[in-house]
Design a protein around this motif. Structure first.
Motif, PDB file in Angstrom:
ATOM      1  N   GLY A 126       0.904  -1.336  -0.067  1.00 51.61           N
ATOM      2  CA  GLY A 126      -0.028  -0.146  -0.019  1.00 51.61           C
ATOM      3  C   GLY A 126       0.978   1.369   0.044  1.00 51.61           C
ATOM      4  N   THR A 127       2.052   1.134   0.886  1.00 49.45           N
ATOM      5  CA  THR A 127       2.954   2.443   0.902  1.00 49.45           C
ATOM      6  C   THR A 127       3.723   2.569  -0.553  1.00 49.45           C
ATOM      7  N   VAL A 128       3.927   1.592  -1.094  1.00 47.71           N
ATOM      8  CA  VAL A 128       4.678   1.693  -2.397  1.00 47.71           C
ATOM      9  C   VAL A 128       3.803   1.956  -3.475  1.00 47.71           C
ATOM     10  N   HIS A 129       2.455   1.663  -3.313  1.00 48.24           N
ATOM     11  CA  HIS A 129       1.411   1.950  -4.488  1.00 48.24           C
ATOM     12  C   HIS A 129       1.383   3.552  -4.193  1.00 48.24           C
ATOM     13  N   GLU A 130       1.251   4.257  -3.057  1.00 52.41           N
ATOM     14  CA  GLU A 130       0.841   5.379  -2.841  1.00 52.41           C
ATOM     15  C   GLU A 130       2.244   6.262  -3.512  1.00 52.41           C
TER      16      GLU A 130
ATOM     17  N   ILE B 179       1.829   0.112  -9.789  1.00 55.91           N
ATOM     18  CA  ILE B 179       3.003  -0.369  -9.990  1.00 55.91           C
ATOM     19  C   ILE B 179       3.137  -1.789 -10.251  1.00 55.91           C
ATOM     20  N   ASN B 180       2.378  -2.579  -9.649  1.00 55.98           N
ATOM     21  CA  ASN B 180       2.473  -3.859  -9.614  1.00 55.98           C
ATOM     22  C   ASN B 180       1.719  -4.839 -10.435  1.00 55.98           C
ATOM     23  N   VAL B 181       0.126  -5.006  -9.683  1.00 54.85           N
ATOM     24  CA  VAL B 181      -0.901  -5.830 -10.441  1.00 54.85           C
ATOM     25  C   VAL B 181      -2.052  -5.188 -10.184  1.00 54.85           C
ATOM     26  N   MET B 182      -2.771  -5.413 -11.390  1.00 51.24           N
ATOM     27  CA  MET B 182      -4.422  -4.905 -11.307  1.00 51.24           C
ATOM     28  C   MET B 182      -4.924  -6.179 -11.419  1.00 51.24           C
ATOM     29  N   SER B 183      -6.049  -6.500 -10.846  1.00 55.48           N
ATOM     30  CA  SER B 183      -6.785  -7.665 -11.063  1.00 55.48           C
ATOM     31  C   SER B 183      -8.352  -7.642 -10.588  1.00 55.48           C
ATOM     32  N   TYR B 184      -8.947  -8.617 -11.322  1.00 59.72           N
ATOM     33  CA  TYR B 184     -10.489  -8.548 -11.179  1.00 59.72           C
ATOM     34  C   TYR B 184     -11.002 -10.028 -10.730  1.00 59.72           C
ATOM     35  N   GLY B 185     -12.017  -9.984 -10.133  1.00 61.03           N
ATOM     36  CA  GLY B 185     -12.881 -11.492  -9.885  1.00 61.03           C
ATOM     37  C   GLY B 185     -12.202 -11.878  -8.682  1.00 61.03           C
ATOM     38  N   LEU B 186     -11.998 -13.204  -8.635  1.00 63.20           N
ATOM     39  CA  LEU B 186     -11.915 -13.977  -7.456  1.00 63.20           C
ATOM     40  C   LEU B 186     -10.582 -13.594  -6.769  1.00 63.20           C
ATOM     41  N   ASP B 187      -9.596 -13.132  -7.439  1.00 58.86           N
ATOM     42  CA  ASP B 187      -8.438 -12.637  -6.652  1.00 58.86           C
ATOM     43  C   ASP B 187      -8.668 -11.266  -5.981  1.00 58.86           C
ATOM     44  N   THR B 188      -9.580 -10.520  -6.114  1.00 53.87           N
ATOM     45  CA  THR B 188      -9.962  -9.229  -5.515  1.00 53.87           C
ATOM     46  C   THR B 188     -10.661  -9.824  -4.277  1.00 53.87           C
ATOM     47  N   LYS B 189     -11.595 -10.737  -4.226  1.00 53.63           N
ATOM     48  CA  LYS B 189     -12.327 -11.182  -2.963  1.00 53.63           C
ATOM     49  C   LYS B 189     -11.148 -11.731  -1.786  1.00 53.63           C
ATOM     50  N   VAL B 190     -10.315 -12.581  -2.532  1.00 51.39           N
ATOM     51  CA  VAL B 190      -9.271 -12.969  -1.675  1.00 51.39           C
ATOM     52  C   VAL B 190      -8.201 -12.135  -1.214  1.00 51.39           C
ATOM     53  N   GLU B 191      -7.921 -11.143  -2.124  1.00 59.61           N
ATOM     54  CA  GLU B 191      -7.111  -9.872  -1.433  1.00 59.61           C
ATOM     55  C   GLU B 191      -7.846  -9.094  -0.418  1.00 59.61           C
ATOM     56  N   THR B 192      -9.107  -8.961  -0.572  1.00 61.71           N
ATOM     57  CA  THR B 192      -9.702  -7.952   0.336  1.00 61.71           C
ATOM     58  C   THR B 192      -9.912  -8.806   1.702  1.00 61.71           C
ATOM     59  N   LEU B 193     -10.369 -10.081   1.742  1.00 59.05           N
ATOM     60  CA  LEU B 193     -10.567 -10.870   2.871  1.00 59.05           C
ATOM     61  C   LEU B 193      -9.286 -10.977   3.460  1.00 59.05           C
ATOM     62  N   GLY B 194      -7.962 -11.533   2.726  1.00 48.54           N
ATOM     63  CA  GLY B 194      -6.766 -11.539   3.399  1.00 48.54           C
ATOM     64  C   GLY B 194      -6.168 -10.449   3.921  1.00 48.54           C
TER      65      GLY B 194
ATOM     66  N   GLY C  69     -12.707  -5.152  -8.671  1.00 51.55           N
ATOM     67  CA  GLY C  69     -11.343  -5.071  -8.882  1.00 51.55           C
ATOM     68  C   GLY C  69     -10.409  -4.335  -8.016  1.00 51.55           C
ATOM     69  N   ASN C  70      -9.227  -4.774  -8.136  1.00 44.42           N
ATOM     70  CA  ASN C  70      -8.063  -4.001  -7.103  1.00 44.42           C
ATOM     71  C   ASN C  70      -6.911  -3.594  -7.960  1.00 44.42           C
ATOM     72  N   CYS C  71      -6.074  -2.766  -7.504  1.00 45.43           N
ATOM     73  CA  CYS C  71      -4.905  -2.433  -7.936  1.00 45.43           C
ATOM     74  C   CYS C  71      -3.900  -2.191  -6.875  1.00 45.43           C
ATOM     75  N   ASP C  72      -2.824  -3.055  -6.954  1.00 45.00           N
ATOM     76  CA  ASP C  72      -1.622  -3.159  -6.062  1.00 45.00           C
ATOM     77  C   ASP C  72      -2.473  -3.626  -4.465  1.00 45.00           C
ATOM     78  N   GLY C  73      -3.532  -4.387  -4.523  1.00 47.16           N
ATOM     79  CA  GLY C  73      -4.099  -4.637  -3.430  1.00 47.16           C
ATOM     80  C   GLY C  73      -5.063  -3.543  -2.706  1.00 47.16           C
ATOM     81  N   GLU C  74      -5.323  -2.422  -3.519  1.00 52.65           N
ATOM     82  CA  GLU C  74      -6.330  -1.568  -2.998  1.00 52.65           C
ATOM     83  C   GLU C  74      -7.413  -1.659  -3.840  1.00 52.65           C
ATOM     84  N   ASN C  75      -8.565  -1.968  -3.164  1.00 54.36           N
ATOM     85  CA  ASN C  75      -9.682  -1.930  -3.991  1.00 54.36           C
ATOM     86  C   ASN C  75     -10.213  -0.761  -4.740  1.00 54.36           C
ATOM     87  N   PHE C  76     -10.777  -0.507  -5.825  1.00 52.66           N
ATOM     88  CA  PHE C  76     -11.649   0.408  -6.419  1.00 52.66           C
ATOM     89  C   PHE C  76     -13.013   0.269  -6.762  1.00 52.66           C
ATOM     90  N   ASP C  77     -13.667   1.255  -7.026  1.00 51.95           N
ATOM     91  CA  ASP C  77     -15.170   1.252  -7.184  1.00 51.95           C
ATOM     92  C   ASP C  77     -15.586   1.879  -8.600  1.00 51.95           C
TER      93      ASP C  77
END
Length: 318
Positions: free
Chosen positions: A70-74, A141-156, A290-298
């Motif tokens: 999160g710090t790297v992303h910002e 800077i790293n990964v933008m992702s959609y779907g299942l991994d966003t759910k996992v990322e959010t809960l994790g 979806g999320n970007c670098d582990g940060e969800n967006f709307d």
């Protein structure tokens, strides 16, 4: 030279906090380097800090990210298209982008500190430009992702915040409840891709049934999953992994393969390749999963593209 250490006070372990104090001590003996410590206090603060110092000092300043992804992303958002380089000390929980930068899933924070000469004040590093992903004007800077991994990322992320000792294992544990739900999602795609011979082609679907879609500048995300093991940070291309809709029976054997970056070798439902940009939008106007670098967006629609050599990165001298 000014070294601005952006520290997330709630990130990392006590061990890493003690290591940071050792770094502070080493700067007392270096007359050519000034250490400035800036703590973050709210979301977006690291971006503001990085941008302010970059504007004031340019190449006479290094921003040192002391936290997690999160710090790297910002910080990357604050430094994009400036002359101020970014140095990354993996003092957070996931540190997925740092795994790519330092070439290992088993990060050793002390070893990295020593590789930059931060333990004794004998600073040494090279500066290399790398790519970023622009999405709706923001930077990834790293990964933008959609779907299942966003759910996992959010809960994790929630689990890791509540139970510190879990570390990146929180993301592995989060998989279980997430895959017990429906694994079929819908998305609209219009993607600009490049084949192995450098020829452009399109992926278009309105709608597309899918389970997971990762667009990668780096290699690792979600606590160490590696959908793009051969990605390069400076090639002007993004790697992608697109998994068609699968059920639980199909998903279970794919999870360890996806973790290794070999799922496409075991299932025709997993497609990989290279991409330079495109448009992604929801089927009903609702926010994308979806999320970007582990940060969800709307966003309900995302327009993205690769930006070559958009940020400067400090790397240890080999």
């Amino acid at each position: 030279m000014k070294y601005v250490f952006i520290e997330n006070p709630i990130a990392g372990t006590k061990e890493k906090q003690l290591l940071f104090k050792e770094v502070q001590s080493s700067f007392r003996w270096n007359k050519n380097a000034e250490m400035i410590i800036e703590e973050t206090h709210y979301k977006g603060h690291a971006k503001e800090i990085a941008a302010a110092y970059a504007k004031k000092y340019g190449s006479d300043c290094v921003i040192v990210s002391c936290g997690g992804d999160g710090t790297v992303h910002e910080a990357a958002n604050g430094l994009a298209h400036t002359d101020t380089p970014l140095m990354i000390l993996p003092f957070g929980t996931g540190n997925d982008f740092a795994k790519k930068v330092y070439g290992t899933k088993k990060l050793d924070a002390l070893k990295i500190v020593k590789s930059f000469g931060l333990h004794d004040g004998s600073l040494k590093y090279n500066v290399q430009p790398i790519d970023l992903i622009d999405y709706n004007g923001e930077k990834c800077i790293n990964v933008m992702s959609y779907g299942l991994d966003t759910k996992v990322e959010t809960l994790g992320r929630k689990m890791a915040a509540k139970v510190k000792f879990l570390g990146h294992q929180a993301y592995n544990l989060a998989i279980v409840p997430c895959i017990m739900q429906s694994l079929k999602y819908q998305i609209n795609l219009d993607l600009d891709c490049i084949d192995d011979k450098g020829m452009p082609y399109k992926i278009q679907a309105e709608p597309k049934d899918y389970t997971l879609f990762a667009i990668c500048n780096g290699s690792y995300y979600g606590g160490g999953f590696c959908p793009a093991p051969d990605s390069r940070l400076d090639d002007g291309l993004l790697d992608y992994a697109l998994i068609d809709a699968v059920n639980l029976k199909e998903a279970l054997p794919l999870i360890p393969k996806y973790n290794e970056g070999t799922a496409h070798l075991h299932s025709k439902k997993v497609k990989v390749g290279y991409i330079t940009g495109g448009r992604i939008w929801s089927t009903d106007g609702s926010p994308l999963l979806g999320n970007c670098d582990g940060e969800n967006f709307d966003y309900s629609e995302v327009n993205f593209k690769i930006e070559k050599n958009a940020i400067k990165l400090c790397l240890p001298v080999e």
